[in-house]
Enzyme design. Structure first.
Site, PDB file in Angstrom:
ATOM      1  N   LYS A 119      -5.155  -0.162   8.624  1.00 29.07           N
ATOM      2  CA  LYS A 119      -6.547  -0.476   8.977  1.00 29.07           C
ATOM      3  C   LYS A 119      -6.543  -1.514  10.087  1.00 29.07           C
ATOM      4  CE  LYS A 119      -8.273   0.415   4.312  1.00 29.07           C
ATOM      5  NZ  LYS A 119      -8.782  -0.145   3.052  1.00 29.07           N
TER       6      LYS A 119
ATOM      7  N   PHE B  88       0.822  -1.213   0.000  1.00 25.63           N
ATOM      8  CA  PHE B  88       0.000   0.000   0.000  1.00 25.63           C
ATOM      9  C   PHE B  88       0.856   1.264   0.000  1.00 25.63           C
ATOM     10  CE2 PHE B  88      -3.549   2.647   2.023  1.00 25.63           C
ATOM     11  CZ  PHE B  88      -4.236   2.765   0.831  1.00 25.63           C
TER      12      PHE B  88
ATOM     13  N   GLU C  45      -4.911  -7.949   8.385  1.00 25.24           N
ATOM     14  CA  GLU C  45      -5.204  -7.115   9.550  1.00 25.24           C
ATOM     15  C   GLU C  45      -6.407  -7.598  10.358  1.00 25.24           C
ATOM     16  OE1 GLU C  45      -3.122  -5.210  10.592  1.00 25.24           O
ATOM     17  OE2 GLU C  45      -2.449  -3.600   9.281  1.00 25.24           O
TER      18      GLU C  45
ATOM     19  N   LYS D 212     -14.280  -3.788   8.652  1.00 26.67           N
ATOM     20  CA  LYS D 212     -14.654  -4.469   7.393  1.00 26.67           C
ATOM     21  C   LYS D 212     -13.765  -5.689   7.172  1.00 26.67           C
ATOM     22  CE  LYS D 212     -11.047  -3.142   4.758  1.00 26.67           C
ATOM     23  NZ  LYS D 212     -10.179  -3.983   3.918  1.00 26.67           N
TER      24      LYS D 212
ATOM     25  N   SER E 194      -8.704  -9.564  -1.913  1.00 24.96           N
ATOM     26  CA  SER E 194      -8.531  -9.215  -0.499  1.00 24.96           C
ATOM     27  C   SER E 194      -7.869 -10.354   0.265  1.00 24.96           C
ATOM     28  CB  SER E 194      -9.901  -8.911   0.124  1.00 24.96           C
ATOM     29  OG  SER E 194      -9.834  -9.080   1.532  1.00 24.96           O
ATOM     30  N   ARG E 195      -6.840  -9.998   1.020  1.00 27.20           N
ATOM     31  CA  ARG E 195      -6.125 -11.002   1.827  1.00 27.20           C
ATOM     32  C   ARG E 195      -7.003 -11.474   2.984  1.00 27.20           C
ATOM     33  NH1 ARG E 195      -1.288  -6.770   2.227  1.00 27.20           N
ATOM     34  NH2 ARG E 195      -3.157  -5.567   2.664  1.00 27.20           N
ATOM     35  N   ASN E 196      -7.811 -10.562   3.523  1.00 28.59           N
ATOM     36  CA  ASN E 196      -8.702 -10.965   4.615  1.00 28.59           C
ATOM     37  C   ASN E 196      -9.746 -11.959   4.117  1.00 28.59           C
ATOM     38  OD1 ASN E 196      -8.158  -9.219   7.202  1.00 28.59           O
ATOM     39  ND2 ASN E 196      -7.806  -7.889   5.447  1.00 28.59           N
TER      40      ASN E 196
ATOM     41  N   ASP F  32     -15.822  -0.045   1.728  1.00 24.52           N
ATOM     42  CA  ASP F  32     -14.724  -1.006   1.865  1.00 24.52           C
ATOM     43  C   ASP F  32     -15.245  -2.402   2.218  1.00 24.52           C
ATOM     44  OD1 ASP F  32     -12.081  -1.615   1.646  1.00 24.52           O
ATOM     45  OD2 ASP F  32     -11.397  -0.387   3.319  1.00 24.52           O
TER      46      ASP F  32
ATOM     47  N   SER G 101      -9.797   0.276  -1.630  1.00 22.04           N
ATOM     48  CA  SER G 101      -8.687   0.494  -2.570  1.00 22.04           C
ATOM     49  C   SER G 101      -7.715  -0.668  -2.477  1.00 22.04           C
ATOM     50  CB  SER G 101      -7.941   1.771  -2.198  1.00 22.04           C
ATOM     51  OG  SER G 101      -7.504   1.698  -0.853  1.00 22.04           O
TER      52      SER G 101
HETATM   53  N1  LIG Z   1      -2.473  -3.758   0.286  1.00 20.04           N
HETATM   54  C1  LIG Z   1      -3.602  -3.079   0.125  1.00 20.04           C
HETATM   55  O1  LIG Z   1      -4.297  -3.232  -0.914  1.00 20.04           O
HETATM   56  C2  LIG Z   1      -4.058  -2.119   1.162  1.00 20.04           C
HETATM   57  C3  LIG Z   1      -3.487  -2.076   2.422  1.00 20.04           C
HETATM   58  N2  LIG Z   1      -3.954  -1.204   3.355  1.00 20.04           N
HETATM   59  C4  LIG Z   1      -3.412  -1.182   4.711  1.00 20.04           C
HETATM   60  O2  LIG Z   1      -2.046  -0.778   4.666  1.00 20.04           O
HETATM   61  C5  LIG Z   1      -1.349  -1.351   5.770  1.00 20.04           C
HETATM   62  C6  LIG Z   1      -0.086  -1.984   5.247  1.00 20.04           C
HETATM   63  O3  LIG Z   1      -0.499  -3.015   4.376  1.00 20.04           O
HETATM   64  P1  LIG Z   1       0.364  -3.506   3.152  1.00 20.04           P
HETATM   65  O4  LIG Z   1       1.220  -2.430   2.626  1.00 20.04           O
HETATM   66  O5  LIG Z   1      -0.549  -4.160   2.208  1.00 20.04           O
HETATM   67  O6  LIG Z   1       1.266  -4.608   3.879  1.00 20.04           O
HETATM   68  P2  LIG Z   1       2.571  -5.303   3.366  1.00 20.04           P
HETATM   69  O7  LIG Z   1       2.672  -6.592   4.098  1.00 20.04           O
HETATM   70  O8  LIG Z   1       2.602  -5.335   1.878  1.00 20.04           O
HETATM   71  O9  LIG Z   1       3.737  -4.333   3.828  1.00 20.04           O
HETATM   72  C7  LIG Z   1       3.970  -3.940   5.151  1.00 20.04           C
HETATM   73  C8  LIG Z   1       5.258  -3.150   5.123  1.00 20.04           C
HETATM   74  O10 LIG Z   1       5.460  -2.560   6.399  1.00 20.04           O
HETATM   75  C9  LIG Z   1       6.848  -2.618   6.647  1.00 20.04           C
HETATM   76  N3  LIG Z   1       7.045  -2.489   8.078  1.00 20.04           N
HETATM   77  C10 LIG Z   1       6.617  -3.314   9.064  1.00 20.04           C
HETATM   78  N4  LIG Z   1       7.012  -2.856  10.257  1.00 20.04           N
HETATM   79  C11 LIG Z   1       7.709  -1.722  10.025  1.00 20.04           C
HETATM   80  C12 LIG Z   1       8.383  -0.793  10.859  1.00 20.04           C
HETATM   81  N5  LIG Z   1       8.412  -0.926  12.174  1.00 20.04           N
HETATM   82  N6  LIG Z   1       8.994   0.243  10.265  1.00 20.04           N
HETATM   83  C13 LIG Z   1       8.961   0.403   8.941  1.00 20.04           C
HETATM   84  N7  LIG Z   1       8.342  -0.438   8.095  1.00 20.04           N
HETATM   85  C14 LIG Z   1       7.729  -1.484   8.646  1.00 20.04           C
HETATM   86  C15 LIG Z   1       7.292  -3.951   6.104  1.00 20.04           C
HETATM   87  O11 LIG Z   1       8.678  -3.970   5.870  1.00 20.04           O
HETATM   88  C16 LIG Z   1       6.485  -4.008   4.814  1.00 20.04           C
HETATM   89  O12 LIG Z   1       7.198  -3.391   3.767  1.00 20.04           O
HETATM   90  C17 LIG Z   1      -2.316  -2.357   6.410  1.00 20.04           C
HETATM   91  O13 LIG Z   1      -2.867  -1.811   7.578  1.00 20.04           O
HETATM   92  C18 LIG Z   1      -3.388  -2.555   5.362  1.00 20.04           C
HETATM   93  O14 LIG Z   1      -4.664  -2.857   5.916  1.00 20.04           O
HETATM   94  C19 LIG Z   1      -4.959  -0.327   3.083  1.00 20.04           C
HETATM   95  C20 LIG Z   1      -5.541  -0.333   1.842  1.00 20.04           C
HETATM   96  C21 LIG Z   1      -5.156  -1.207   0.802  1.00 20.04           C
HETATM   97  O1  LIG Z   2      -8.048  -2.693   2.552  1.00 22.03           O
HETATM   98  C1  LIG Z   2      -8.053  -3.208   1.464  1.00 22.03           C
HETATM   99  C2  LIG Z   2      -8.975  -2.805   0.407  1.00 22.03           C
HETATM  100  O2  LIG Z   2      -9.613  -1.601   0.701  1.00 22.03           O
HETATM  101  C3  LIG Z   2      -7.142  -4.346   1.192  1.00 22.03           C
HETATM  102  O3  LIG Z   2      -7.756  -5.469   1.690  1.00 22.03           O
HETATM  103  P1  LIG Z   2      -6.888  -6.683   2.250  1.00 22.03           P
HETATM  104  O4  LIG Z   2      -6.006  -6.157   3.324  1.00 22.03           O
HETATM  105  O5  LIG Z   2      -7.918  -7.662   2.744  1.00 22.03           O
HETATM  106  O6  LIG Z   2      -6.119  -7.232   1.085  1.00 22.03           O
END
Ligand SMILES: NC(=O)C1=CN([C@@H]2O[C@H](COP(=O)(O)OP(=O)(O)OC[C@H]3O[C@@H](n4cnc5c(N)ncnc54)[C@H](O)[C@@H]3O)[C@@H](O)[C@H]2O)C=CC1
Ligand SMILES: O=C(CO)COP(=O)(O)O
Length: 317
Positions: free
Chosen positions: A99, A11, A267, A182, A245-247, A235, A129
Site C-alpha cells: 500500500k 502481511f 508506508e 488511508k 495500525s503502525r501508521n 481501510d 486487514s
Molecule cells: N501488516 C499488515 O497488517 C498489513 C500490511 N500491508 C502492506 O503489506 C506491505 C508489507 O508490509 P508488512 O508485511 O507488514 O511489512 P513488514 O515490515 O512486516 O515486512 C516487510 C518484508 O519485506 C521483506 N522485503 C523487503 N525488501 C525486500 C526485497 N527486496 N525482496 C524480498 N523481500 C523484501 C522484508 O524482509 C520483510 O520481511 C506494506 O505495503 C503494507 O502496507 C497490507 C495490509 C495489512
Molecule cells: O493496512 C493495514 C490495515 O488494512 C495495516 O495498517 P498499518 O500498516 O498502519 O499497520
C-alpha cells in the site's frame, strides 16, 4: 492453481497462512532458515503456526513456479525487487499486496509492475486487514483489482478462502489509491489523538481526508466510487481508529512528542511525501496530506499544523 507469496513480513506471512488452509502455498523469504525449522514467523507474527501445506523457501526460482504470485514487500522496495527478478516474474499473474505511492514517481504498485515486468498481468489486493487478524482466520473482506475483468474473476476465486472474502474491481488506480492514502490520513488522526485534540478532531480529519482521497482519485481518472469501498473508506475507518495500525501509532508518537522505531514499516510516511509532491506539481489542493508531509519532515508540529488547517478559507462541503 498453486500460489506463492513473495516477501515474508507480517502481511505476506499472514496471507500465506490463510491461503494454505485452502491449498498448497509457497512463501518466499530472503531469510527462510528460521521459519523453515520453527514453522512460524517469530519476528513478525509470533504464535501463528504454519499449516503443513505451507512451504517456506529461500529460492525464488522455486517459488516463481506458481502462476499466481502475491508480492508483499514494502512499497518503496517494490521496483528494485521487480527489476532484480524480472526474468523469473515475466508471464505471471503478479498481485501487489503493498500500500503506497512511490517517492519520485508518485506511482502505485500496479503501474510499477506494468513498467518493470510488462509481460506480467498486474493486479492488487488491498483493503482493511491487519496481518494478525488474517493469520488467525478472523473474517476479513478485501478488494482485488485487475484491469482485465476475466482475470479479476479468476484471481478473486483463487484467493478467496472461508474467512477471506474478496470483492473485485477493474479500477486498479482507485484500489491502489485507497490503500495508499488511508495511511497518510491515519498518521494525521494518530497525531491529533496523540496531541490530545480529541475524537471530534479525528472524525473531522478522517472525513476531510476522505474528501482529499476522492479529489486525488478524480484527478488521476480513478472512479471516486472505488474509494467508497473496502479500499478507501473501509481501510480508512480501520486504520484511523486502531492502535494496531503502525501508521496511526507513528502519528500518535508525533502527537505525543515521542520517538518512533525507524525499523517499523510505516508506508504513509513515504506516501505523504510522494503524494504531496504530486499535488504540488499538479496544483491540487490536498491540505491534510501537506501537513502530514510537513510533520514527517519536522517542518511543522501538531499545533502549527492544526492551526494551518483551521485557518483555511471557508468553503462549501
Ligand atoms: N501488516 C499488515 O497488517 C498489513 C500490511 N500491508 C502492506 O503489506 C506491505 C508489507 O508490509 P508488512 O508485511 O507488514 O511489512 P513488514 O515490515 O512486516 O515486512 C516487510 C518484508 O519485506 C521483506 N522485503 C523487503 N525488501 C525486500 C526485497 N527486496 N525482496 C524480498 N523481500 C523484501 C522484508 O524482509 C520483510 O520481511 C506494506 O505495503 C503494507 O502496507 C497490507 C495490509 C495489512
Ligand atoms: O493496512 C493495514 C490495515 O488494512 C495495516 O495498517 P498499518 O500498516 O498502519 O499497520
Amino acid at each position: 492453481m498453486s500460489i506463492s507469496v513473495l516477501g515474508a513480513g507480517a502481511f505476506g506471512t499472514a496471507l500465506a497462512i490463510s491461503l494454505a488452509n485452502k491449498g498448497p502455498v509457497t512463501l518466499w523469504a530472503r531469510e527462510a532458515g528460521d521459519m523453515q525449522t520453527s514453522r512460524q514467523n517469530a519476528a513478525r507474527l509470533p504464535d501463528c503456526r504454519f499449516p503443513p501445506s505451507l512451504k517456506v523457501t529461500g529460492d525464488l526460482q522455486e517459488a516463481a513456479q506458481a502462476p499466481i504470485l502475491l508480492i508483499a514487500v514494502p512499497m518503496q522496495k517494490l521496483r528494485d525487487m521487480l527489476r532484480e527478478h524480472a526474468a523469473l516474474l515475466t508471464g505471471k499473474q503478479l498481485v501487489a499486496c503493498c500500500k503506497g505511492m512511490e517517492i519520485g514517481t508518485g506511482l502505485g504498485p500496479v503501474s510499477i509492475i506494468a513498467q518493470e515486468v510488462p509481460q506480467a498481468t498486474a493486479a492488487i489486493l488491498t483493503g482493511p486487514s491487519f496481518a494478525s487478524d488474517i493469520a488467525r482466520g478472523l473474517p476479513t473482506a478485501l478488494t482485488l483489482g485487475c484491469a482485465d475483468d476475466t482475470t479479476a474473476k479468476a484471481l478473486q476465486k483463487a484467493l478467496t478462502t472461508d474467512n477471506l472474502r474478496l470483492y473485485r474491481t477493474t479500477d486498479t488506480i482507485g484500489a491502489e489509491l485507497g490503500g495508499a492514502l488511508k495511511n497518510v490520513i491515519a498518521i494525521a488522526c494518530g497525531a491529533a489523538m496523540g496531541a490530545g485534540l480529541g475524537e471530534s478532531a479525528r472524525a473531522a480529519l478522517l472525513t476531510r481526508g476522505f474528501a482529499e482521497m476522492k479529489r486525488l482519485a478524480r484527478h488521476l481518472d480513478a472512479q471516486p466510487d472505488t474509494l467508497a469501498g473496502l479500499s478507501g473508506f473501509g481501510d480508512l475507518v480501520l486504520t484511523c481508529t486502531s492502535a494496531q495500525s503502525r501508521n496511526y501509532r507513528l502519528g500518535q508518537s508525533i502527537g505525543e512528542g515521542r520517538p518512533f522505531d525507524q525499523t517499523i514499516t510505516v508506508e504513509g510516511a513515504a506516501t505523504a511525501r510522494a503524494v504531496h509532491a504530486l499535488a504540488q506539481d499538479s496544483g491540487l489542493d490536498l491540505p491534510i496530506t501537506a501537513v502530514v508531509a510537513a510533520l514527517i519532515e519536522n517542518r511543522q508540529n501538531v499545533s502549527s499544523a492544526m492551526a494551518i488547517l483551521l485557518a483555511r478559507p471557508l468553503k462549501e462541503e
